[in-house]
Design an enzyme around this catalytic site. Structure first.
Site, short mmCIF file in Angstrom:
data_model
loop_
_atom_site.label_atom_id
_atom_site.label_comp_id
_atom_site.label_asym_id
_atom_site.label_seq_id
_atom_site.Cartn_x
_atom_site.Cartn_y
_atom_site.Cartn_z
N HIS A 197 73.85 -12.79 62.08
CA HIS A 197 73.93 -13.80 61.03
C HIS A 197 73.63 -15.20 61.55
O HIS A 197 73.07 -16.03 60.85
CB HIS A 197 75.28 -13.73 60.33
CG HIS A 197 75.32 -12.60 59.37
ND1 HIS A 197 76.32 -11.67 59.35
CD2 HIS A 197 74.44 -12.22 58.43
CE1 HIS A 197 76.05 -10.78 58.42
NE2 HIS A 197 74.93 -11.09 57.85
N ARG A 208 61.78 1.87 60.86
CA ARG A 208 62.10 2.76 61.98
C ARG A 208 63.56 3.19 61.87
O ARG A 208 64.45 2.50 62.37
CB ARG A 208 61.86 2.04 63.31
CG ARG A 208 60.41 1.73 63.61
CD ARG A 208 60.31 1.01 64.96
NE ARG A 208 58.97 1.02 65.50
CZ ARG A 208 58.15 -0.04 65.49
NH1 ARG A 208 58.53 -1.17 64.95
NH2 ARG A 208 56.95 0.04 66.02
N ARG A 253 60.39 6.16 57.90
CA ARG A 253 59.92 7.16 58.86
C ARG A 253 61.11 7.97 59.35
O ARG A 253 62.17 7.41 59.64
CB ARG A 253 59.25 6.44 60.03
CG ARG A 253 58.73 7.40 61.07
CD ARG A 253 57.95 6.67 62.13
NE ARG A 253 58.82 6.00 63.07
CZ ARG A 253 58.38 5.27 64.09
NH1 ARG A 253 57.08 5.13 64.28
NH2 ARG A 253 59.21 4.70 64.93
N GLU A 277 49.05 9.22 65.48
CA GLU A 277 49.22 8.49 66.74
C GLU A 277 48.97 9.38 67.95
O GLU A 277 49.12 8.95 69.09
CB GLU A 277 50.62 7.85 66.80
CG GLU A 277 51.77 8.75 66.38
CD GLU A 277 53.10 8.02 66.25
OE1 GLU A 277 53.21 6.86 66.67
OE2 GLU A 277 54.05 8.63 65.73
N ASN A 280 50.11 1.94 68.72
CA ASN A 280 50.79 1.81 70.02
C ASN A 280 50.70 3.13 70.78
O ASN A 280 50.33 3.18 71.94
CB ASN A 280 52.27 1.46 69.84
CG ASN A 280 52.48 0.22 68.99
OD1 ASN A 280 51.59 -0.58 68.84
ND2 ASN A 280 53.68 0.07 68.43
N ASP A 281 51.08 4.19 70.08
CA ASP A 281 51.04 5.50 70.73
C ASP A 281 49.62 6.02 70.85
O ASP A 281 49.27 6.63 71.86
CB ASP A 281 51.92 6.50 69.98
CG ASP A 281 53.38 6.33 70.36
OD1 ASP A 281 53.65 6.23 71.57
OD2 ASP A 281 54.24 6.27 69.46
N ARG A 339 52.72 3.19 77.66
CA ARG A 339 52.75 1.88 77.02
C ARG A 339 53.80 0.93 77.59
O ARG A 339 53.75 -0.28 77.37
CB ARG A 339 52.94 2.03 75.49
CG ARG A 339 54.25 2.64 75.09
CD ARG A 339 54.22 3.14 73.64
NE ARG A 339 55.01 2.32 72.75
CZ ARG A 339 55.31 2.64 71.50
NH1 ARG A 339 54.84 3.76 70.97
NH2 ARG A 339 56.03 1.85 70.76
N CYS A 342 50.26 0.58 61.50
CA CYS A 342 51.54 -0.12 61.65
C CYS A 342 51.89 -0.40 63.11
O CYS A 342 53.01 -0.79 63.41
CB CYS A 342 52.66 0.63 60.95
SG CYS A 342 52.92 2.28 61.59
C1 PEP Z 1 53.11 3.14 66.98
O1 PEP Z 1 53.18 4.05 67.79
O2 PEP Z 1 52.12 2.40 66.85
C2 PEP Z 1 54.22 2.87 66.06
C3 PEP Z 1 54.12 1.99 65.08
O3 PEP Z 1 55.38 3.51 66.26
P1 PEP Z 1 56.43 3.17 67.40
O4 PEP Z 1 56.02 1.88 68.04
O5 PEP Z 1 57.75 3.13 66.75
O6 PEP Z 1 56.28 4.36 68.33
MG MG Z 2 54.65 5.60 67.60
#
Ligand code: PEP
Ligand code: MG
Length: 588
Positions: free
Chosen positions: A198, A305, A341, A438, A461-462, A472, A509
């Site tokens: 907060h 998430r 998700r 991914e 990302n994955d 990563r 995303c």
């Molecule tokens: C990703 O892998 O790009 C993703 C959005 O999921 P996370 O980063 O939660 O693995």
């Molecule tokens: Mg991911």
């Protein structure tokens, strides 16, 4: 008030950026002494005066709190000030107050001891809950307890400070943040706290730059030290060099001008100049982020998430617990949409396995856990379905590798619906079900997968880590992690085509969606939706609204024909600098 700037060398710390802006100024170390409470036995004739002493302290505390609430209402609005009203409600809770009075009379002990013990009981109970929200509430209760005790002891808390200062503290309560802001506070920096605490939310509302989670900053500075607080990146520089001061003064000016230009975009769509509309949504982990998401001008949540519900606990929340939580999310973001998700545990996230895995990223992760533990998946699906009556929830599965997994996961959705139907429980019959792409194997068979789902969101990302075989999170190989590698770009285009040919939308995303440099390329590749961290949202919208779809399509075609990541990076950088000379990016 200052001890003067110490002569030690510059130190650079990294924390969590909690509120945007850059502050440069003197530090003030805010130390809130916890009142020391002694236990005293009262003589018979001292009992009544002791109860009166308590009454006076309660009245004084109520007066102080009222002042803070009125001030908060003026500064940040009635709705947000409600957080402070919760403390007032406790103070007015006659059951609690009578219990304290009764205990003073019965046990013949001093008021501060009984207050500390009685309110302390609630705090400990709340702290036992495996829930960040309850922990925050416990700290606020504790704050109230200390306020009453301070008033019993007639101690005063210093809240009037001189000059413009950056407050540094171990932790700050919402009331502290509020009351201190009556001074000329340039920024807040704390050892503890999260982005959604907060105090962080208040500092955003007050538009005061803030960094939380800095570790031990309160032990590294003395009052009077010069600080640079960069609330965009979460960087705090203690005793900066002149060169750094100059650099951040310039950045502050640039950002100020830039943000002024973004304000009017809030309610406008993310649409290119020639009319290509991109759905722009936000990635979130916690409920409290939702208000911020809306303020930032988002069209909804592209990735929630849910595994954040598992933080600080060893078990999985029950269907009922999850239902109550998801319902709050759905109601708060309504009429916008939220894509929930299912738990993505394993990998570098929460460990789902009891046995150690030598390759966790290639191990028991995401949907694999759900399909092996169907009772957990079913609980989560039923909770999401039950919360879906407003028709603004979509379900998304992470770490899909094969079409067979998609089919199995969808089978559980059907089963969960059938169970609810048989119990006459209402839910959204046509709830959209999508998957994250991914993993390269899923990307290759995208056409088959797209034919069986309602939407696709690319987890870049994955996807990048699996395509390039680069962990990563491993700094040893971080220079090999290139989102603009030709293999990534070609795969993105393949996924986008595969989805769109099957008549469904394809979003992205991963972090890449929020990287200004990559956005023109992603739009040019034909992406339908981008889901980004809330703080960057206005900037991404501004970029999209300045693009010509026909032009970025051409640029994307060029990129698809280049053979190295260096070449692609050069191309997108040149494009970016030509069209957005004044947007600050890390590449500069
Ligand atoms: C990703 O892998 O790009 C993703 C959005 O999921 P996370 O980063 O939660 O693995
Ligand atoms: Mg991911």
């Amino acid at each position: 008030m200052t001890d003067g700037q110490s002569t030690k060398k510059e130190i650079i710390l990294k924390g969590i950026p909690a509120s945007h802006g850059i502050a440069i100024g003197s530090a003030y170390l805010f130390i809130k002494d916890i009142p020391i409470v002694e236990e005293r036995v009262l003589a018979y004739e001292d009992v009544l005066p002791e109860v009166e002493r308590l009454n006076r302290a309660l009245q004084k505390s109520a007066k102080e709190l009222n002042k803070i609430i009125t001030f908060a209402q003026q500064k940040i609005g009635e709705a947000k000030a409600k957080i402070l009203e919760a403390q007032m409600m406790v103070l007015e809770d006659q059951v609690l107050i009578n219990e304290i009075r009764k205990r003073i009379e019965k046990e013949k002990k001093n008021a501060e001891h009984i207050v500390s013990n009685e309110i302390g009981k609630y705090c400990s109970l709340m702290l036992k809950a495996q829930d960040e929200y309850m922990h925050e509430r416990a700290h606020e209760m504790e704050d109230l307890k200390n306020r009453i005790i301070r008033n019993l002891l007639e101690e005063r808390l210093i809240s009037k400070l001189e000059g413009s200062i950056i407050i540094v503290a171990h932790t700050l309560t919402p009331a502290d943040t509020m009351i201190l802001s009556r001074n000329q506070v340039l920024g807040y920096a704390t050892d503890r706290g999260g982005i959604t605490s907060h105090a962080a939310l208040f500092s955003r509302s007050l538009k005061i730059p803030a960094i939380v989670g800095l570790g031990d900053v309160s032990r590294q500075i003395v009052t009077g030290d010069t600080l640079i607080l960069d609330g965009y990146s979460g960087t705090l520089i203690i005793r900066p060099t002149d060169a750094h001061i100059e650099e951040f003064q310039k950045k502050r000016e640039r950002m100020f001008k830039f943000e002024k230009k973004l304000e009017h975009l809030k309610d406008l769509p993310a649409e290119t100049k020639d009319g290509r509309r991109i759905e722009l949504s936000a990635n979130i982990e916690l409920l409290d982020e939702l208000d911020y998401v809306v303020v930032q001008g988002s069209q909804g949540v592209g990735l929630y998430r849910t595994e954040s519900l598992l933080l600080d606990r060893d078990d999985f929340p029950s269907e009922e617990e999850q239902y109550l939580e998801y319902k709050k999310f759905s109601e708060r973001i309504y009429p916008h949409r939220i894509i929930m998700r299912t738990f993505d545990v394993g990998g570098d996230k929460l460990s789902a396995a009891t046995a150690e895995e030598s390759n966790p990223f290639l191990g028991w992760r995401g949907i694999r856990v759900g399909l092996d533990r169907p009772e957990l998946l079913m609980d989560q699906l039923k909770a999401m379905l039950r919360a879906s009556t407003k028709k603004n929830i979509a379900i998304m599965f992470p770490m899909i590798t094969t079409l067979a997994e998609v089919r199995k996961a969808k089978e559980y959705v059907r089963k969960a619906k059938a169970e609810l139907r048989s119990q006459n429980v209402k839910f959204h019959e046509k709830i959209p079900v999508g998957v994250m792409i991914e993993v390269p194997s899923a990307a290759l068979v995208i056409s088959q997968i797209a034919a069986e789902v309602d939407f696709i969101s690319i987890g870049s990302n994955d996807l990048t880590q699996y395509l390039l075989a680069v962990d990563r999170g491993n700094t040893l190989v971080s220079k090999l992690y290139r989102e603009l590698d030709p293999s990534v770009i070609i795969t993105l285009k393949h996924i986008i085509n595969g989805g769109q040919k099957n008549g469904i939308w394809v979003g992205l995303c991963g972090e890449m969606a929020g990287h200004p440099l990559s956005v023109p390329l992603l739009v040019g590749l034909g992406i339908d939706e981008l889901s980004v961290v809330p703080a960057i949202l206005p900037e991404i919208k501004k970029i999209i609204r300045s693009l010509d779809y026909s032009e970025v399509k051409e640029m994307a075609m060029k990129a698809l024909n280049l053979s190295t990541s260096d070449e692609i990076e050069k191309l997108v950088f040149r494009f970016f600098r030509k069209h957005f000379p004044d947007i600050p990016i890390n590449h500069d």
